[in-house]
Design a protein around this motif. Structure first.
Motif, mmCIF file in Angstrom:
data_model
loop_
_atom_site.group_PDB
_atom_site.id
_atom_site.type_symbol
_atom_site.label_atom_id
_atom_site.label_comp_id
_atom_site.label_asym_id
_atom_site.label_seq_id
_atom_site.Cartn_x
_atom_site.Cartn_y
_atom_site.Cartn_z
ATOM 1 N N ILE A 146 0.860 -1.185 0.000
ATOM 2 C CA ILE A 146 0.000 0.000 0.000
ATOM 3 C C ILE A 146 0.894 1.232 0.000
ATOM 4 O O ILE A 146 1.629 1.480 0.964
ATOM 5 C CB ILE A 146 -0.918 -0.008 1.238
ATOM 6 N N GLY A 147 0.865 1.997 -1.076
ATOM 7 C CA GLY A 147 1.757 3.136 -1.212
ATOM 8 C C GLY A 147 1.262 4.368 -0.470
ATOM 9 O O GLY A 147 0.056 4.586 -0.327
ATOM 10 N N PHE A 148 2.205 5.185 -0.004
ATOM 11 C CA PHE A 148 1.872 6.465 0.615
ATOM 12 C C PHE A 148 3.050 7.410 0.482
ATOM 13 O O PHE A 148 4.204 6.984 0.337
ATOM 14 C CB PHE A 148 1.490 6.288 2.090
ATOM 15 N N ASP A 149 2.755 8.707 0.523
ATOM 16 C CA ASP A 149 3.781 9.748 0.492
ATOM 17 C C ASP A 149 4.165 10.057 1.934
ATOM 18 O O ASP A 149 3.346 10.575 2.698
ATOM 19 C CB ASP A 149 3.227 11.001 -0.192
ATOM 20 N N PRO A 150 5.398 9.771 2.363
ATOM 21 C CA PRO A 150 5.769 9.970 3.769
ATOM 22 C C PRO A 150 5.746 11.431 4.196
ATOM 23 O O PRO A 150 5.667 11.718 5.392
ATOM 24 C CB PRO A 150 7.180 9.385 3.849
ATOM 25 N N PHE A 151 5.799 12.353 3.242
ATOM 26 C CA PHE A 151 5.706 13.769 3.586
ATOM 27 C C PHE A 151 4.304 14.146 4.062
ATOM 28 O O PHE A 151 4.130 15.186 4.704
ATOM 29 C CB PHE A 151 6.087 14.639 2.380
ATOM 30 N N LEU A 152 3.303 13.313 3.750
ATOM 31 C CA LEU A 152 1.923 13.624 4.101
ATOM 32 C C LEU A 152 1.406 12.789 5.267
ATOM 33 O O LEU A 152 0.235 12.856 5.611
ATOM 34 C CB LEU A 152 1.014 13.419 2.883
ATOM 35 N N PHE A 153 2.294 12.010 5.885
ATOM 36 C CA PHE A 153 1.940 11.200 7.049
ATOM 37 C C PHE A 153 2.619 11.770 8.282
ATOM 38 O O PHE A 153 3.818 12.055 8.267
ATOM 39 C CB PHE A 153 2.405 9.749 6.863
ATOM 40 N N SER A 154 1.855 11.906 9.356
ATOM 41 C CA SER A 154 2.471 12.210 10.644
ATOM 42 C C SER A 154 3.045 10.923 11.219
ATOM 43 O O SER A 154 2.779 9.816 10.722
ATOM 44 C CB SER A 154 1.442 12.794 11.606
ATOM 45 N N LEU A 155 3.817 11.053 12.291
ATOM 46 C CA LEU A 155 4.367 9.873 12.940
ATOM 47 C C LEU A 155 3.255 8.977 13.447
ATOM 48 O O LEU A 155 3.288 7.754 13.287
ATOM 49 C CB LEU A 155 5.268 10.285 14.110
#
Length: 685
Positions: A146-155
């Protein structure tokens, strides 16, 4: 859904002549599906995104509704959920697979989503990560990524997804290159404006103040990383550039000003800062930095009070290089640091975390000067809101005004006030069923005509050089129903109960939030949004970490917060009463260090909607005292501006209340009482 079918459905919606006020949500069960004119065709962007997903061998892609700084208010170029789905609400998460596309959002936006999305999309009426993860497990094959942009995820977001997906044999895949951006051919650019300032005061003292906090931390951090725009814009600004908050603090002395405009309605710009004891790195788009600004920041030297300017997109490279050194420990605030930066700070002993950085907790408490000038801004702002309400009283019965013209009018009134710098957010101007959408804003396609038969809600605010404002009033120009009057009065009771509460310093807003709901709960009513948020000094209209949510910091004297209970009856009406208040010390009979709220919004409530029979004597006393305050503060301001008609309107609408059977009766003046007594005396004789 094929694009030809979508166009047929859209044409059918246009031919039916539907307008907002009727049921205008999509109906995907029909053949062809019914789509309102507000729905967006998303077929092409979904096809393009799915091709990107195939190239990277991912089964699903998560699209959060935020930016790389985890902002609540985002720039048009960061509105990826809106581009992909058509949904423009401020809270939502989208997920796309090869066969499905689904949006998760909260109750404020369910109707809006049904109006804006086409039938390519499904709506999940939930916002929890567990709900998204459960859906992903059902849709993504075993072993899928499942792909995601790490810049748009909080910890916390990344951790919650991992927890919910563990043991499911599905995993997250970090892809720093955002896939939506790859298919968004006409993505809006960054505004070309240069950052500006008036170098009238040194910023070096501010840097040393934060460095002292770094030195005093017992865990011995060597650097502080600032990521949130309101801390970067404030402490980068306030520390390094002496910008927005610093501007407010000193502007009354005419010393300086600096601003950016990357985020609509907010004086922020894209940036990060890494502050150590010896160096200051500012990561910013370099083409916007003038030679004058470089000189002001001492960017040509390399000392401890010289700002090293770096490209905005190089922050990961420089952070990774810094962390690779021995003896390093980076302090971050976990609420606003994105996962793309966090994942570089390894091993764990090189990381120090707190919920919020010292920058955010410091700026949350306004000093005496900031409090005074923020109060002043609310006085001038109240003039504009009174002008709107007075104008609508005359104009609406004529049947010519709309939600959109009302929004334009209040912003025009604000623009005439001293030190106005435009609205602080997109004005919410909503009547009838549109007001049941808590965050609805009118457009040319959705704007309804205002009538005396419906309730009207206006939530608006202004940016001034001395403060930021936010106020909501709900009115009715005709005869409200008993249910509308009771609901309004109970919302008002919630506002008053919080406003008059006395509490120990250090109390969390979450511990008193239910006071805003209790009167509604007693009759089985409620609302689906927060009860209040912090407010800045010419800064963000939603300024964290102050407010009534569980992750807000404890209340202290000098903090400003909104108080805004509401009630929304779907497809009928909406009510919200919002005031901004400052937390102030209060004397009690026995204890010390107690606080209460002092309301700084100064616009009266609609009298015909208040049922005083429901109010307690304490609530009624609070209301009359508040109206005395409006008269005392607004009378001189309206006189100064030569607004005599507005002053008469204010005086009529702030007459004191007396307890009555079922209506908001007005206490007559002493002279009127005397006249009645004399007449009665003569009749007896």
């Amino acid at each position: 859904m094929p694009s030809c079918v979508w166009l047929l459905a859209l044409s059918l919606a246009a031919l039916t002549g539907n307008t907002i006020g009727e049921r205008t949500e999509r109906n995907c069960s029909l053949t062809p599906p019914y789509l309102p004119s507000t729905a967006v065709n998303t077929t092409l962007q979904l096809q393009a995104l799915r091709e990107q997903m195939l190239h990277r061998n991912i089964s699903a892609y998560i699209i959060p509704g935020t930016d790389a700084h985890l902002s609540e208010y985002i720039a048009p170029r960061d509105a990826r959920v809106a581009f992909m789905s058509g949904f423009t609400g401020s809270a939502g998460t989208a997920v796309v697979t090869q066969t499905k596309a689904t949006l998760w959002t909260d109750s404020r936006y369910w109707v809006q989503a049904e109006r804006q999305m086409d039938c390519n999309w499904e709506l999940e009426k939930d916002v929890s990560i567990s709900s998204v993860a459960e859906w992903l497990i059902s849709e993504v094959p075993t072993g899928g990524e499942i792909g995601f942009d790490p810049f748009l995820f909080s910890l916390q977001t990344q951790e919650n997804y991992n927890i919910n997906l563990e043991s499911s044999n599905r995993s997250l895949k970090s892809i720093p290159l955002n896939l939506v951006d790859q298919v968004w051919k006409e993505r809006p650019p960054i505004p070309p404006d240069n950052l500006t300032h008036l170098p009238k005061r040194s910023w070096q003292m501010k840097v040393e103040h934060i460095r002292n906090q770094i030195m005093d931390n017992p865990y011995e951090p060597t650097a502080l990383l600032l990521s949130a725009l309101d801390e970067t814009a404030c402490k980068l600004f306030n520390l390094l550039l002496l910008t927005v908050r610093g501007c407010v603090y000193f502007l009354f002395l005419g010393l300086f000003n600096l601003r950016g405009n990357d985020i609509p309605y907010n004086p922020f710009f894209y940036s990060y800062t890494l502050l150590t004891m010896d160096e200051i790195w500012l990561f910013v788009h370099m083409d916007r930095v003038t030679d004058e600004l470089k000189k002001y920041l001492n960017s040509s030297c390399t000392g401890s009070l010289c700002v090293q300017l770096k490209g905005y997109d190089t922050v990961r490279d420089h952070l990774k290089e810094y962390v690779a050194q021995p003896g390093i420990k980076v302090w971050i605030g976990t609420e606003y640091t994105n996962y793309a930066l966090y994942e570089l700070i390894t091993p764990e002993d090189k990381l120090l975390t707190s919920s919020y950085s010292p920058v955010l907790t410091t700026k949350a408490v306004k000093d005496e000067t900031e409090q005074r000038i923020l109060r002043d801004a609310h006085v001038r702002d109240a003039v504009a809101v009174m002008q709107l309400l007075m104008w609508l009283e005359k104009a609406v019965p004529q049947g010519k005004e709309t939600e959109l013209t009302a929004a334009e009018y209040v912003n025009k009134c604000r623009s005439k006030q001293k030190d106005s710098r435009g609205p602080s957010f997109e004005t919410i101007s909503a009547s009838g069923p549109n007001a049941a959408l808590a965050h609805y804003s009118p457009t040319a396609e959705t704007s309804r005509r205002l009538t005396v038969d419906e309730m009207y809600l206006v939530d608006s605010g202004g940016q001034y050089l001395d403060g930021t404002t936010d106020i909501t009033r709900t009115v009715h120009w005709g005869t409200p129903t008993p249910m509308q009057r009771e609901a309004f009065t109970r919302v008002l009771m919630g506002n008053i109960e919080i406003s008059r509460t006395i509490f120990p310093s250090g109390t969390r807003g979450a511990n008193m939030e239910m006071l805003g709901r209790r009167a509604l709960w007693e009759v089985g009513l409620n609302y689906g949004h927060g009860t209040g948020h912090g407010v800045g000094n010419y800064f963000g209209v939603h300024e964290w970490p102050v407010g009534f949510q569980s992750n807000n910091i404890p209340f202290r004297s000098g903090m400003f917060t909104s108080i805004e209970p509401g009630y929304y009856k779907e497809n009928d009406f909406g009510i919200r009463i919002e005031d901004v208040a400052v937390i102030v010390p209060v004397h009690t009979k026995y204890g010390n260090n107690y606080l209460t709220f002092d309301t700084v919004s100064l616009v009266p409530y609609d009298r015909k909607l208040i049922d005083t029979s429901l109010l307690s004597s304490q609530q009624l006393q609070w209301l009359n005292t508040y109206y005395e305050t409006i008269r005392r503060l607004m009378g001189p301001e309206l006189d100064k501006q030569g607004l005599h008609e507005e002053k008469d309107w204010m005086l009529r609408n702030t007459e004191p209340f007396m307890k009555s059977g079922s209506s908001a009766s007005v206490c007559t003046s002493s002279l009127t009482l005397l006249a009645l007594a004399i007449a009665l005396f003569h009749n007896i004789l």
